[in-house]
Design an enzyme around this catalytic site. Sequence first.
Site, PDB file in Angstrom:
ATOM      1  N   ASP A  47       2.345  -1.569   3.857  1.00  0.00           N
ATOM      2  CA  ASP A  47       2.665  -2.972   3.580  1.00  0.00           C
ATOM      3  C   ASP A  47       1.880  -3.446   2.348  1.00  0.00           C
ATOM      4  O   ASP A  47       2.057  -4.563   1.867  1.00  0.00           O
ATOM      5  CB  ASP A  47       2.438  -3.876   4.804  1.00  0.00           C
ATOM      6  N   SER A  48       1.046  -2.542   1.801  1.00  0.00           N
ATOM      7  CA  SER A  48       0.438  -2.775   0.483  1.00  0.00           C
ATOM      8  C   SER A  48       1.542  -2.973  -0.553  1.00  0.00           C
ATOM      9  O   SER A  48       1.285  -3.473  -1.651  1.00  0.00           O
ATOM     10  CB  SER A  48      -0.465  -1.604   0.089  1.00  0.00           C
ATOM     11  N   ASP A  86       4.950   1.345   7.707  1.00  0.00           N
ATOM     12  CA  ASP A  86       3.843   0.461   8.106  1.00  0.00           C
ATOM     13  C   ASP A  86       4.433  -0.828   8.691  1.00  0.00           C
ATOM     14  O   ASP A  86       5.166  -1.545   7.993  1.00  0.00           O
ATOM     15  CB  ASP A  86       3.023   0.154   6.839  1.00  0.00           C
ATOM     16  N   LYS A 116       2.984   2.884  11.581  1.00  0.00           N
ATOM     17  CA  LYS A 116       1.548   2.559  11.636  1.00  0.00           C
ATOM     18  C   LYS A 116       1.398   1.105  12.069  1.00  0.00           C
ATOM     19  O   LYS A 116       2.184   0.248  11.655  1.00  0.00           O
ATOM     20  CB  LYS A 116       0.888   2.770  10.273  1.00  0.00           C
ATOM     21  N   GLU A 118      -1.694  -1.953  12.752  1.00  0.00           N
ATOM     22  CA  GLU A 118      -3.094  -2.374  12.675  1.00  0.00           C
ATOM     23  C   GLU A 118      -3.541  -2.931  14.026  1.00  0.00           C
ATOM     24  O   GLU A 118      -2.773  -3.656  14.679  1.00  0.00           O
ATOM     25  CB  GLU A 118      -3.266  -3.479  11.614  1.00  0.00           C
ATOM     26  N   GLU A 185     -10.354   2.178   8.010  1.00  0.00           N
ATOM     27  CA  GLU A 185     -10.414   1.550   6.685  1.00  0.00           C
ATOM     28  C   GLU A 185     -11.739   0.819   6.490  1.00  0.00           C
ATOM     29  O   GLU A 185     -12.109  -0.047   7.297  1.00  0.00           O
ATOM     30  CB  GLU A 185      -9.236   0.572   6.493  1.00  0.00           C
TER      31      GLU A 185
HETATM   32  O1  KIV Z   1      -0.659  -0.660   3.411  1.00  0.00           O
HETATM   33  C1  KIV Z   1      -1.267   0.371   3.104  1.00  0.00           C
HETATM   34  O2  KIV Z   1      -1.040   0.937   2.042  1.00  0.00           O
HETATM   35  C2  KIV Z   1      -2.264   0.868   4.056  1.00  0.00           C
HETATM   36  C3  KIV Z   1      -3.173   1.947   3.717  1.00  0.00           C
HETATM   37  C4  KIV Z   1      -3.459   2.386   2.413  1.00  0.00           C
HETATM   38  C5  KIV Z   1      -3.902   2.580   4.814  1.00  0.00           C
HETATM   39  O3  KIV Z   1      -2.318   0.381   5.127  1.00  0.00           O
END
Ligand code: KIV
Length: 267
Positions: A47-48, A86, A116, A118, A185
């Site tokens: 989600d980056s 994510d 993924k 959090e 992280e």
């Molecule tokens: O959103 C992301 O890119 C991440 C990581 C780099 C772990 O959560």
Amino acid sequence: MKNKKITVLDFKKKKVSGEKITMLTAYDCPMARVIDDAGIDAVLVGDSLGMVVLGYDSTTKVTMDEMIHHAKAVRNGISRAFLIGDMPFMSYQASDEDAVRNAGRFVQESGCEAVKIEGGKDITARIKAIIGAGIPVLGHVGLQPQSVNKTGGYRVQGKDALSSGDLIKDAVELEKAGCFAVVLECVPKELAKKITARLTIPTIGIGAGMFCDGQVLVTHDILGYFSDHTPKFIKKYANIAPLIKNAVESFKQETVSGVFPDDERSY
Ligand code: KIV
């Protein structure tokens, strides 16, 4: 065995053999193809995306539809690496039903092989519900960018006895809930070492030192796309921004002066 398809089973195998796991982010097809060709084990559509590609000031603005759109593109560039989507902010926080439905979208609409999420012990019900639907889950503890409004910013986690104890408990609960691996992280390296020794599933570090079972980074960070301040844990393996700028400036200059296109590039 560079061409062997990576599956969820390889994470456990690498934990046992001690071979380090490699993971990078991707948000589009050409970048995913290069990463896949380079033999990276897993690609995360993080989600980056929001901050790296869409220009948002936080990951909390990223929507499920945006994630699906980019994950589809990444899927088209990958044949070997394990693909993880994510779960963005508010795609799983409200209910188990939301969590299962949105994890299912990653698999059904984008061809992701895992998701993924959090969160630590508070999120294990969601994790169990998703795994119950047949979707592997990568946990994520330590700094959780989706919760920065609660935690007060982007800072190293688990620095005192109380918070490091909580972090260890969170990681253990994620393993118990059935996660196939867990991202750590921004945690001190000695704490990451302890967690890595304690778990039978692999730890994937980002700003968590050298004792983790694997490492993940944002691809645009290691390529040197950004010239502003970057966190201490990032290593720039290239400095791509000036190369792009030079190429763009050359195109402009040659077009304006009439050097481009020449005869060779005309029909
Ligand atoms: O959103 C992301 O890119 C991440 C990581 C780099 C772990 O959560």
